[in-house]
Design a protein around this motif. Structure first.
Motif, PDB file in Angstrom:
ATOM      1  N   GLY A  20      36.270  23.504  -6.070  1.00 42.94           N
ATOM      2  CA  GLY A  20      36.953  24.442  -5.199  1.00 42.94           C
ATOM      3  C   GLY A  20      36.094  25.498  -4.532  1.00 42.94           C
ATOM      4  N   VAL A  21      34.786  25.281  -4.497  1.00 44.70           N
ATOM      5  CA  VAL A  21      33.913  26.186  -3.762  1.00 44.70           C
ATOM      6  C   VAL A  21      34.138  25.945  -2.275  1.00 44.70           C
ATOM      7  CG1 VAL A  21      31.489  26.686  -3.257  1.00 44.70           C
ATOM      8  CG2 VAL A  21      32.221  26.366  -5.617  1.00 44.70           C
ATOM      9  N   ASP A  22      34.226  27.011  -1.504  1.00 47.54           N
ATOM     10  CA  ASP A  22      34.529  26.888  -0.070  1.00 47.54           C
ATOM     11  C   ASP A  22      33.427  26.174   0.704  1.00 47.54           C
ATOM     12  OD1 ASP A  22      36.934  28.247  -0.479  1.00 47.54           O
ATOM     13  OD2 ASP A  22      36.006  30.182  -0.088  1.00 47.54           O
ATOM     14  N   SER A  23      32.166  26.542   0.445  1.00 49.86           N
ATOM     15  CA  SER A  23      31.064  25.858   1.116  1.00 49.86           C
ATOM     16  C   SER A  23      29.807  25.905   0.261  1.00 49.86           C
ATOM     17  CB  SER A  23      30.779  26.473   2.490  1.00 49.86           C
ATOM     18  OG  SER A  23      30.140  27.725   2.353  1.00 49.86           O
ATOM     19  N   VAL A  24      28.988  24.879   0.466  1.00 51.50           N
ATOM     20  CA  VAL A  24      27.693  24.783  -0.209  1.00 51.50           C
ATOM     21  C   VAL A  24      26.660  24.538   0.880  1.00 51.50           C
ATOM     22  CG1 VAL A  24      26.310  23.588  -1.947  1.00 51.50           C
ATOM     23  CG2 VAL A  24      28.800  23.723  -2.225  1.00 51.50           C
ATOM     24  N   VAL A  25      25.672  25.423   0.954  1.00 54.53           N
ATOM     25  CA  VAL A  25      24.614  25.306   1.952  1.00 54.53           C
ATOM     26  C   VAL A  25      23.293  25.122   1.220  1.00 54.53           C
ATOM     27  CG1 VAL A  25      23.399  26.474   3.836  1.00 54.53           C
ATOM     28  CG2 VAL A  25      25.876  26.748   3.582  1.00 54.53           C
ATOM     29  N   CYS A  26      22.522  24.131   1.641  1.00 54.11           N
ATOM     30  CA  CYS A  26      21.196  23.901   1.076  1.00 54.11           C
ATOM     31  C   CYS A  26      20.193  24.813   1.768  1.00 54.11           C
ATOM     32  CB  CYS A  26      20.769  22.452   1.294  1.00 54.11           C
ATOM     33  SG  CYS A  26      21.752  21.269   0.362  1.00 54.11           S
ATOM     34  N   GLY A  27      19.266  25.332   0.987  1.00 54.82           N
ATOM     35  CA  GLY A  27      18.244  26.185   1.578  1.00 54.82           C
ATOM     36  C   GLY A  27      17.167  26.544   0.583  1.00 54.82           C
ATOM     37  N   TYR A  28      16.515  27.658   0.865  1.00 55.94           N
ATOM     38  CA  TYR A  28      15.349  28.072   0.100  1.00 55.94           C
ATOM     39  C   TYR A  28      15.471  29.550  -0.242  1.00 55.94           C
ATOM     40  CZ  TYR A  28      14.193  24.048   2.962  1.00 55.94           C
ATOM     41  OH  TYR A  28      14.244  22.839   3.608  1.00 55.94           O
ATOM     42  N   TRP A  44      20.022  18.360  -2.785  1.00 53.69           N
ATOM     43  CA  TRP A  44      20.934  17.275  -2.424  1.00 53.69           C
ATOM     44  C   TRP A  44      21.821  16.906  -3.611  1.00 53.69           C
ATOM     45  CZ3 TRP A  44      16.740  13.279  -0.605  1.00 53.69           C
ATOM     46  CH2 TRP A  44      16.191  13.693   0.605  1.00 53.69           C
ATOM     47  N   CYS A  45      21.205  16.891  -4.791  1.00 46.29           N
ATOM     48  CA  CYS A  45      21.887  16.385  -5.988  1.00 46.29           C
ATOM     49  C   CYS A  45      22.952  17.326  -6.528  1.00 46.29           C
ATOM     50  CB  CYS A  45      20.863  16.091  -7.080  1.00 46.29           C
ATOM     51  SG  CYS A  45      19.716  14.761  -6.635  1.00 46.29           S
ATOM     52  N   VAL A  46      22.795  18.621  -6.337  1.00 46.18           N
ATOM     53  CA  VAL A  46      23.762  19.556  -6.915  1.00 46.18           C
ATOM     54  C   VAL A  46      24.864  19.976  -5.940  1.00 46.18           C
ATOM     55  CG1 VAL A  46      22.245  20.423  -8.729  1.00 46.18           C
ATOM     56  CG2 VAL A  46      22.210  21.522  -6.501  1.00 46.18           C
ATOM     57  N   THR A  47      24.688  19.688  -4.670  1.00 49.38           N
ATOM     58  CA  THR A  47      25.671  20.100  -3.668  1.00 49.38           C
ATOM     59  C   THR A  47      27.086  19.582  -3.938  1.00 49.38           C
ATOM     60  OG1 THR A  47      24.007  20.357  -1.942  1.00 49.38           O
ATOM     61  CG2 THR A  47      26.255  19.993  -1.210  1.00 49.38           C
ATOM     62  N   PRO A  48      27.293  18.267  -4.124  1.00 49.45           N
ATOM     63  CA  PRO A  48      28.670  17.779  -4.238  1.00 49.45           C
ATOM     64  C   PRO A  48      29.399  18.254  -5.484  1.00 49.45           C
ATOM     65  CG  PRO A  48      27.115  15.981  -4.581  1.00 49.45           C
ATOM     66  CD  PRO A  48      26.320  17.176  -4.150  1.00 49.45           C
ATOM     67  N   ILE A  49      28.676  18.605  -6.519  1.00 46.13           N
ATOM     68  CA  ILE A  49      29.297  19.043  -7.768  1.00 46.13           C
ATOM     69  C   ILE A  49      30.212  20.238  -7.520  1.00 46.13           C
ATOM     70  CG2 ILE A  49      28.811  20.049 -10.033  1.00 46.13           C
ATOM     71  CD1 ILE A  49      26.044  18.466  -9.752  1.00 46.13           C
ATOM     72  N   TYR A  50      29.740  21.183  -6.758  1.00 45.49           N
ATOM     73  CA  TYR A  50      30.505  22.410  -6.542  1.00 45.49           C
ATOM     74  C   TYR A  50      31.721  22.200  -5.649  1.00 45.49           C
ATOM     75  CZ  TYR A  50      26.903  24.810  -9.031  1.00 45.49           C
ATOM     76  OH  TYR A  50      26.055  25.208 -10.021  1.00 45.49           O
TER      77      TYR A  50
END
Length: 159
Positions: free
Chosen positions: A21-29, A11-17
């Motif tokens: 200009g990263v197109d998408s950030v997906v959380c996972g494992y 959760w914490c690192v997602t918005p940074i990217y």
């Protein structure tokens, strides 16, 4: 292009990217062998997976070298127990490389950081095996739960 980083709480690192200009950030494992683990499975420290983000990016906007710089600037690279208040294997750091170029760049960045700090980093460099998308409630958590997210950043020591 895709890149995979375990940086503690996803959760914490997602918005940074998204800022860079990263197109998408997906959380996972990623990292373990269990197929399609749940959040609770991973959090229980029994799967060998780490909370990981999958970045989809255009090298014309941001390259892998810059993604590594962003990663290293937003984690505690010397904590081998996890990140900030989140402890346990699933919160430890890893760069999952997909080819020799990514491995070489990551090794160079880590060596540079160790040389300038005089400390040994605690970042695993592992070949990418698989990525399992986390449950929908974990995607864009910072947008869905802004107050809780802000509190998470403060209480974790990241902010």
């Amino acid at each position: 292009m895709k890149a995979y980083f375990a940086g503690g709480c996803f959760w914490c690192v997602t918005p940074i990217y998204k800022i860079y200009g990263v197109d998408s950030v997906v959380c996972g494992y990623s990292g373990g062998d269990e197929v399609n683990p749940s959040y609770e499975d991973v959090k229980s420290q029994k799967t060998g997976h780490r909370e990981t983000i999958e970045l989809t990016y255009d090298e014309g906007n941001v390259d892998y070298d810059k993604l590594l710089d962003i990663y290293l600037a937003n984690v505690d690279p010397f904590d081998g127990e996890g990140q900030f208040i989140d402890k346990g294997f699933s919160y430890t750091l890893a760069i999952y490389y997909q080819n020799e170029k990514e491995l070489k760049l990551a090794q160079e960045k880590i060596a540079e950081l160790e040389a300038t700090s005089g400390k040994k980093t605690q970042i695993a460099l592992e070949p990418f095996k698989s990525f399992y998308k986390a449950e929908e409630e974990h995607q864009d958590y910072y947008l869905k739960n802004p107050e809780a997210f802000e509190e998470e950043l403060k209480s974790s020591g990241r902010k």
